[in-house]
Design a protein around this motif. Sequence first.
Motif, mmCIF file in Angstrom:
data_model
loop_
_atom_site.group_PDB
_atom_site.id
_atom_site.type_symbol
_atom_site.label_atom_id
_atom_site.label_comp_id
_atom_site.label_asym_id
_atom_site.label_seq_id
_atom_site.Cartn_x
_atom_site.Cartn_y
_atom_site.Cartn_z
ATOM 1 N N MET A 1 9.313 5.829 -3.660
ATOM 2 C CA MET A 1 8.104 5.190 -4.168
ATOM 3 C C MET A 1 7.144 4.835 -3.032
ATOM 4 O O MET A 1 7.554 4.353 -1.971
ATOM 5 N N ILE A 2 5.866 5.088 -3.281
ATOM 6 C CA ILE A 2 4.784 4.670 -2.394
ATOM 7 C C ILE A 2 3.998 3.577 -3.099
ATOM 8 O O ILE A 2 3.621 3.724 -4.269
ATOM 9 N N TYR A 3 3.750 2.480 -2.405
ATOM 10 C CA TYR A 3 2.899 1.411 -2.924
ATOM 11 C C TYR A 3 1.496 1.591 -2.367
ATOM 12 O O TYR A 3 1.328 1.995 -1.205
ATOM 13 N N ALA A 4 0.499 1.302 -3.184
ATOM 14 C CA ALA A 4 -0.894 1.459 -2.762
ATOM 15 C C ALA A 4 -1.739 0.319 -3.309
ATOM 16 O O ALA A 4 -1.543 -0.135 -4.441
ATOM 17 N N GLY B 1 -18.700 1.328 -1.559
ATOM 18 C CA GLY B 1 -18.833 0.371 -0.470
ATOM 19 C C GLY B 1 -17.582 0.351 0.391
ATOM 20 O O GLY B 1 -17.116 1.398 0.851
ATOM 21 N N GLU B 2 -17.017 -0.843 0.590
ATOM 22 C CA GLU B 2 -15.788 -0.976 1.372
ATOM 23 C C GLU B 2 -14.538 -0.787 0.526
ATOM 24 O O GLU B 2 -13.421 -0.893 1.027
ATOM 25 N N GLY B 3 -14.715 -0.515 -0.755
ATOM 26 C CA GLY B 3 -13.579 -0.350 -1.648
ATOM 27 C C GLY B 3 -13.162 1.092 -1.796
ATOM 28 O O GLY B 3 -13.891 2.025 -1.462
ATOM 29 N N GLY B 4 -11.962 1.289 -2.310
ATOM 30 C CA GLY B 4 -11.412 2.620 -2.525
ATOM 31 C C GLY B 4 -9.903 2.551 -2.392
ATOM 32 O O GLY B 4 -9.291 1.526 -2.683
ATOM 33 N N LEU B 5 -9.302 3.642 -1.952
ATOM 34 C CA LEU B 5 -7.865 3.654 -1.689
ATOM 35 C C LEU B 5 -7.655 3.064 -0.300
ATOM 36 O O LEU B 5 -8.073 3.641 0.699
ATOM 37 N N LEU B 6 -6.977 1.931 -0.224
ATOM 38 C CA LEU B 6 -6.895 1.177 1.023
ATOM 39 C C LEU B 6 -5.472 1.236 1.592
ATOM 40 O O LEU B 6 -5.032 2.269 2.047
ATOM 41 N N GLY B 7 -4.742 0.142 1.568
ATOM 42 C CA GLY B 7 -3.440 0.124 2.206
ATOM 43 C C GLY B 7 -2.366 0.846 1.420
ATOM 44 O O GLY B 7 -2.399 0.901 0.186
ATOM 45 N N ILE B 8 -1.395 1.403 2.151
ATOM 46 C CA ILE B 8 -0.221 2.001 1.521
ATOM 47 C C ILE B 8 1.024 1.509 2.257
ATOM 48 O O ILE B 8 0.966 1.128 3.431
#
Length: 381
Positions: A130-133, A112-119
């Motif tokens: 470091m990368i935040y996700a 749906g609208e979910g998944g890998l979103l903001g970083i």
Amino acid sequence: MLRRAVPALLATTALLLTAGCSAGSGGTTPGGASAVTSPAPDTAGKTPPPKGSVKVLRTVATGLNTPWGLAPLPGDGGLLVASRDQATITKVDERTGGKTELGKVAGVSPAGEGGLLGIALSPHYASDHMIYAYFTSASDNRIVRLPYDPRKPAGEQLGTPDTIFKGIPKGPIHNGGRIAFGPDGMLYAGTGESGERGLAQDRKSLGGKILRLTPEGAPAPGNPFPGSAVYTYGHRNVQGLAWDGERHLFASEFGQDTWDELNAIKAGDNYGWPDAEGRSSNPEYHNPMAQWHTDEASPSGLAYAQGSLWMAALRGERLWRIPLAGTKASADPQSFLEGAYGRLRTVAPAGGDRLWLTTSNTDGRGTPKPGDDRILEVEVT
């Protein structure tokens, strides 16, 4: 319940704008949009002109799949782009448009609208890389951080994610997902109520909130509710976060059927959902500084440049300019690029009068154009 007096001035100074909208640098102000305006200069003593302009300088890259989060690397190091559905992070060379896949983020469960979103990049990125996700897992929405090592082969440059915060409600819709480090060095996250409307008013729930965390994932010092990560509540689905030059925080938010919102954020305040959509006469709720009919906006990313907020619109397929005077609009919102590039997802500062802008036509709700999805570089005033 928190109470906040809303001056009667809000009801009497809302400006309804004239109908019509067009793409191009001139911009227009459609009839459904309205803003509470203030003629006073902002705290820096500078008010932007009431009218601005947008010029697309170039297409930086094409062929992206469901791009969502965008994080510019320091200097000319490239642009990191998160793919919602593929759960990958890709580095785009902003000069050539070349793409290098860093790798896939483990634990993402797209649906749906979910998944890998903001970083977002760590505030200490120069030393920790470091990368935040923010992503949707099989059980919740959560925030992780993971090391990035560009010396490794393409596809193997991301390390194992370290979960710093979990338990944010997930659903097929309203997963929020925008994260950003503020000028105070704290991590802010916009969440959605996952379709469970009542969660927005429940301060014990993490759904329908703006959260404020330390970089390690603990509730940040000075939060309004002791021991809680909740910074504000009563939100439906926060999609954009941005600070102006005076450290004021603003957030863009999906409405339901009537009004989308742009809010000036004040710690501890209640923004009204689900009891209020758009402006309300109830003094318990913090009213939006601007609102739009949902077919004109469905807002996503938000950025600050040249004294104005710039808000990307998905269903509205345009870029909105909201000139600021403190925490109010100094003039009517103005729209640009209507329909020219389809759905617009993320907007990020590129330095000075430039912005990075991503399209979102491969997200299942748009009509992909040849080469979609893409990153644009735009010049704004």
